[in-house]
Motif scaffolding. Structure first.
Motif, mmCIF file in Angstrom:
data_model
loop_
_atom_site.group_PDB
_atom_site.id
_atom_site.type_symbol
_atom_site.label_atom_id
_atom_site.label_comp_id
_atom_site.label_asym_id
_atom_site.label_seq_id
_atom_site.Cartn_x
_atom_site.Cartn_y
_atom_site.Cartn_z
ATOM 1 N N ARG A 258 30.645 47.840 43.808
ATOM 2 C CA ARG A 258 30.282 49.137 43.232
ATOM 3 C C ARG A 258 31.235 49.559 42.115
ATOM 4 N NH1 ARG A 258 29.046 54.390 46.979
ATOM 5 N NH2 ARG A 258 27.656 52.815 47.904
ATOM 6 N N SER A 259 32.541 49.309 42.261
ATOM 7 C CA SER A 259 33.520 49.809 41.292
ATOM 8 C C SER A 259 33.328 49.224 39.906
ATOM 9 C CB SER A 259 34.942 49.497 41.784
ATOM 10 O OG SER A 259 35.153 48.088 41.836
ATOM 11 N N SER A 260 32.849 47.976 39.806
ATOM 12 C CA SER A 260 32.695 47.323 38.507
ATOM 13 C C SER A 260 31.251 47.007 38.164
ATOM 14 C CB SER A 260 33.521 46.029 38.479
ATOM 15 O OG SER A 260 33.147 45.177 39.555
ATOM 16 N N ASP A 261 30.296 47.448 39.003
ATOM 17 C CA ASP A 261 28.865 47.214 38.770
ATOM 18 C C ASP A 261 28.575 45.722 38.557
ATOM 19 O OD1 ASP A 261 26.320 48.547 36.491
ATOM 20 O OD2 ASP A 261 26.217 47.879 38.570
ATOM 21 N N LYS A 262 28.954 44.922 39.554
ATOM 22 C CA LYS A 262 28.722 43.482 39.505
ATOM 23 C C LYS A 262 27.995 43.034 40.765
ATOM 24 C CE LYS A 262 32.753 42.387 36.630
ATOM 25 N NZ LYS A 262 34.027 41.658 36.553
ATOM 26 N N VAL A 263 27.117 42.024 40.594
ATOM 27 C CA VAL A 263 26.450 41.426 41.744
ATOM 28 C C VAL A 263 26.917 39.981 41.875
ATOM 29 C CG1 VAL A 263 24.420 42.892 41.747
ATOM 30 C CG2 VAL A 263 24.443 40.874 40.311
ATOM 31 N N VAL A 264 27.031 39.526 43.116
ATOM 32 C CA VAL A 264 27.518 38.183 43.404
ATOM 33 C C VAL A 264 26.411 37.419 44.130
ATOM 34 C CG1 VAL A 264 29.317 36.811 44.507
ATOM 35 C CG2 VAL A 264 29.859 39.087 43.598
ATOM 36 N N LEU A 265 26.145 36.181 43.688
ATOM 37 C CA LEU A 265 25.099 35.354 44.275
ATOM 38 C C LEU A 265 25.681 33.996 44.634
ATOM 39 C CD1 LEU A 265 22.003 34.868 44.845
ATOM 40 C CD2 LEU A 265 21.891 33.958 42.516
ATOM 41 N N THR A 266 25.439 33.538 45.862
ATOM 42 C CA THR A 266 25.879 32.199 46.260
ATOM 43 C C THR A 266 24.701 31.237 46.178
ATOM 44 O OG1 THR A 266 25.410 32.590 48.607
ATOM 45 C CG2 THR A 266 27.618 33.141 47.808
ATOM 46 N N ASP A 267 24.976 30.032 45.697
ATOM 47 C CA ASP A 267 23.979 28.953 45.646
ATOM 48 C C ASP A 267 24.494 27.849 46.557
ATOM 49 O OD1 ASP A 267 22.383 26.719 45.002
ATOM 50 O OD2 ASP A 267 21.941 27.558 43.024
ATOM 51 N N ARG A 268 23.926 27.789 47.758
ATOM 52 C CA ARG A 268 24.475 26.923 48.797
ATOM 53 C C ARG A 268 24.526 25.456 48.390
ATOM 54 N NH1 ARG A 268 22.289 26.610 55.091
ATOM 55 N NH2 ARG A 268 23.605 24.832 55.743
ATOM 56 N N TYR A 269 23.417 24.907 47.952
ATOM 57 C CA TYR A 269 23.357 23.467 47.727
ATOM 58 C C TYR A 269 23.798 23.064 46.327
ATOM 59 C CZ TYR A 269 21.038 23.440 52.210
ATOM 60 O OH TYR A 269 20.776 23.591 53.541
ATOM 61 N N ASP A 270 24.073 24.050 45.467
ATOM 62 C CA ASP A 270 24.698 23.745 44.179
ATOM 63 C C ASP A 270 26.212 23.993 44.247
ATOM 64 O OD1 ASP A 270 24.539 24.899 40.767
ATOM 65 O OD2 ASP A 270 24.512 22.843 41.526
ATOM 66 N N HIS A 271 26.689 24.392 45.437
ATOM 67 C CA HIS A 271 28.124 24.618 45.682
ATOM 68 C C HIS A 271 28.720 25.559 44.625
ATOM 69 C CE1 HIS A 271 27.569 21.254 48.386
ATOM 70 N NE2 HIS A 271 27.211 20.478 47.376
ATOM 71 N N THR A 272 28.005 26.655 44.339
ATOM 72 C CA THR A 272 28.382 27.533 43.226
ATOM 73 C C THR A 272 28.307 28.992 43.654
ATOM 74 O OG1 THR A 272 27.447 25.930 41.673
ATOM 75 C CG2 THR A 272 27.906 28.125 40.824
ATOM 76 N N VAL A 273 29.226 29.776 43.097
ATOM 77 C CA VAL A 273 29.203 31.231 43.253
ATOM 78 C C VAL A 273 29.057 31.849 41.861
ATOM 79 C CG1 VAL A 273 30.447 33.290 44.027
ATOM 80 C CG2 VAL A 273 30.644 31.152 45.318
ATOM 81 N N TYR A 274 28.055 32.712 41.676
ATOM 82 C CA TYR A 274 27.823 33.377 40.393
ATOM 83 C C TYR A 274 28.235 34.842 40.501
ATOM 84 C CZ TYR A 274 24.849 29.332 39.366
ATOM 85 O OH TYR A 274 24.374 28.050 39.159
ATOM 86 N N ILE A 275 28.986 35.311 39.496
ATOM 87 C CA ILE A 275 29.402 36.718 39.431
ATOM 88 C C ILE A 275 28.768 37.318 38.177
ATOM 89 C CG2 ILE A 275 31.339 38.326 39.388
ATOM 90 C CD1 ILE A 275 33.088 35.996 40.438
ATOM 91 N N TYR A 276 27.791 38.213 38.347
ATOM 92 C CA TYR A 276 27.058 38.802 37.219
ATOM 93 C C TYR A 276 27.562 40.207 36.933
ATOM 94 C CZ TYR A 276 23.575 35.065 37.681
ATOM 95 O OH TYR A 276 22.940 33.856 37.728
ATOM 96 N N ASP A 277 27.870 40.462 35.658
ATOM 97 C CA ASP A 277 28.258 41.795 35.198
ATOM 98 C C ASP A 277 26.995 42.512 34.727
ATOM 99 O OD1 ASP A 277 31.093 43.088 33.437
ATOM 100 O OD2 ASP A 277 29.182 44.063 33.767
ATOM 101 N N VAL A 278 26.569 43.545 35.461
ATOM 102 C CA VAL A 278 25.316 44.226 35.146
ATOM 103 C C VAL A 278 25.396 44.935 33.797
ATOM 104 C CG1 VAL A 278 23.683 45.989 35.937
ATOM 105 C CG2 VAL A 278 24.816 44.509 37.599
ATOM 106 N N LYS A 279 26.561 45.500 33.478
ATOM 107 C CA LYS A 279 26.689 46.269 32.234
ATOM 108 C C LYS A 279 26.572 45.403 30.999
ATOM 109 C CE LYS A 279 29.719 49.733 34.364
ATOM 110 N NZ LYS A 279 31.078 50.331 34.355
ATOM 111 N N THR A 280 27.165 44.196 31.033
ATOM 112 C CA THR A 280 27.195 43.339 29.840
ATOM 113 C C THR A 280 26.201 42.192 29.910
ATOM 114 O OG1 THR A 280 28.957 41.953 30.800
ATOM 115 C CG2 THR A 280 29.628 43.876 29.487
#
Length: 578
Positions: A470-492
């Motif tokens: 909430r403090s930085s308006d970011k959403v985080v998504l995990t991709d299990r079988y791609d072994h990846t974590v995505y951090i999305y900045d909603v503002k930019t």
């Protein structure tokens, strides 16, 4: 390893004779000159090392070219003087490991003769197994801080301008409100005066009439006494005296009482002493004060983020086993802390909602009519539950005595896997088999998308999870079988891609202390802590197989984890330390 543009890759080294990188990685004393370059492996290789591409079927589609061709492409990059020695303006070819310093040939001979480890740069560069510079991570962090600072100054200037314009408006509004207040006061006081006047006049009229009657009686008695003393005999005068004595005493008593209680009725209106009137200066008698202040902006908390590596200290642990009223071995697909420290969980296999106290002792249970999948605490006594296969969110009420009731059902059009709270109005939900992996759901069931360019990829149930900062308006998504974590900045509408050997099959994710990101790494049996810029802060091994569900208490001091290993399912609680 974090990257903002994962498609960018560079090959290091500037030497005429390019050495075989696999040999260098093995610290081979007989390192050979590279004759081939594999663009897929991104490596220069000798003939012996490159021949594995012909012996293994899965390597045959790699693209091999002569090392000279790859070297020519590499040399076209303009270093803009970065590869020159600052002192001698010669090309740097060596690295002094003793003093951690780049050296040209002159530096190596003149200044580092006594150093024990002066090696060629290519050999040092070949030892690294990372493809992304740590400088990039630091620069991304610095850029984010600088952007926050600049935006804070812009926002502060705009706010100052708005405040300066608002003060005269506020004074005029206060003046109008005061005038309206006096108008209302006049109406109210006049109304009260009329009511008081009416009631008082009625009482005065009654008293006046009574005393006028006394006057008439007194006048009549006086006439009788005068007549008898003027015209009557002594006997007659005596009789009148005796007859009228009682009436005169009563009149005397009544009139004397009226005289004792006689009062004058008036009505006045005055202001309270606290309201001062002119000729004093206006600032002395009008309430109000101009305040000039400087305060720390809320965004200052994100300018210098506290990226501390956490340590997990075990508190409680229980085995999740099948009980008499369970049809199958319980599988907790969602857990969360209530604000008071109790833990709630949903059992997907047995359609149950459960409540645990701070010691992980079960204190409440509620049978559901559907297969639940995720749960989030909404308030002190409410939780929201997503369902597997049913298009709805159920809101349950949990009282202090662990009594559980269904509050309401919210219908939706999308099946949601994970869920967390965005604000007082919206949830953030991770979708299942939907073109948009993360959506917003209002408390009334309204669904809408973030303004983010997500990749065109859908995630089947159990292959991803999400959370919201909430403090930085970011959403985080995990991709299990791609072994990846995505951090999305909603503002930019930008993203940070996190890949690292410590993250294998990331599943459950939540926001931890200082708004860092905590991810369940299933295949490494650990909880990985990541900064918002993608830096790996810590990796804590957990004594359980396949951790997949995680939550953190509202005060960020406790953490709970549930795994998904058949026959070895556990629920653990940890204290977060540093």
């Amino acid at each position: 390893m974090a990257e903002s543009n994962p498609e960018t890759a560079e090959v290091s080294g500037r030497k005429k004779d390019i050495l075989c990188q696999p040999c260098l990685n093995k610290d081979n004393q007989t390192t050979k000159v590279a004759e081939k370059f594999c663009s897929t492996c991104d490596e220069f290789q000798c003939l012996d090392c490159s021949n594995v591409h012909y012996t293994h079927a899965f390597l045959r589609n790699h693209k091999l070219v002569n090392a000279n061709e790859a070297k020519t492409k590499q040399g076209s990059f303009d270093m803009k003087g970065l590869d020159q020695c600052d002192q001698h303006r010669e090309i740097v070819k060596f690295f002094c490991e003793d003093e951690n310093q780049l050296c040209c040939s002159t530096c190596a001979i003149a200044d580092h003769r006594k150093c024990h480890s002066v090696v060629e740069i290519l050999k040092v560069a070949g030892r690294s197994t990372y493809r992304s510079s740590t400088l990039k991570v630091k620069l991304e962090e610095v850029r984010e801080k600088a952007n926050i600072i600049v935006n804070s100054f812009v926002s502060s200037k705009e706010k100052l301008d708005e405040d300066a314009k608002e003060i005269p408006v506020k004074i005029r509004r206060m003046r109008d409100e005061v005038m309206a207040m006096f108008a209302e006061l006049e109406i109210s006081v006049v109304k009260d005066i009329k009511l008081f006047q009416k009631e008082t006049l009625e009482k005065l009229t009654i008293k006046q009439s009574q005393n006028e009657k006394y006057l008439a009686d007194i006048t009549k008695l006086l006439e009788t006494i005068d007549n008898v003393y003027q015209n009557g005999s002594l006997v007659q005068q005596f009789i009148v005296e005796q007859k009228l004595k009682n009436d005169v005493n009563v009149l005397h008593k009544n009139v004397d009482a009226e005289c004792q209680g006689l009062e004058t009725v008036t009505v006045t209106f005055d202001f309270d002493e606290t309201l001062k009137l002119p000729p004093l200066p206006v600032t002395d008698y009008v309430p109000g004060q101009l305040t000039l202040s400087f305060c720390l902006s809320e965004v200052a908390q994100t300018i210098v983020p506290v990226n501390k590596a956490m340590i997990l200290s075990p508190v409680n642990s229980i085995d999740i086993k099948q009980k008499d009223d369970d049809e199958e071995e319980p599988l907790y697909t969602g857990i969360d802390f209530l604000p008071d420290g109790r833990l709630v969980a949903v059992d997907n296999k047995n359609k149950k909602f459960l409540v645990y106290d701070e010691k992980l002792e079960k204190v409440g249970s509620y049978q559901l009519s559907y297969y639940p999948y995720s749960v989030v605490a909404v308030s002190e006594d409410e939780v929201a539950i997503t369902s597997s296969g049913a298009l709805k969110l159920n809101i349950l009420h949990v009282n202090k005595s662990n009594g559980i009731t269904l509050d309401r059902t919210v219908k939706v059009t999308t099946e949601y896997d994970a869920i967390c709270q965005k604000d007082d109005t919206y949830f953030v939900g991770g979708t299942s088999d939907h073109s948009t992996p993360i959506r917003m759901i209002s408390s009334k069931g309204e669904e809408k998308d973030f303004s983010i360019n997500f990749p065109n990829k859908s995630y089947p149930l159990g292959t991803s999870a999400c959370t919201y900062i909430r403090s930085s308006d970011k959403v985080v998504l995990t991709d299990r079988y791609d072994h990846t974590v995505y951090i999305y900045d909603v503002k930019t509408n930008t993203r940070v891609v996190v890949k690292d050997d410590q993250i294998k099959e990331p599943r459950g994710v939540t926001v931890g202390p200082y708004d860092t990101i905590l991810v369940c790494s299933i295949r490494t049996n650990s909880i990985v802590q990541i900064s918002q810029t993608g830096q790996i802060l810590s990796s804590n091994k957990i004594d359980m197989i396949y951790p997949r569900t995680i939550c953190v208490s509202s005060d960020k001091s406790y953490l709970a984890i549930k795994n998904a290993c058949i026959g070895k399912r556990k629920l653990k609680k940890f204290k977060i330390l540093y």
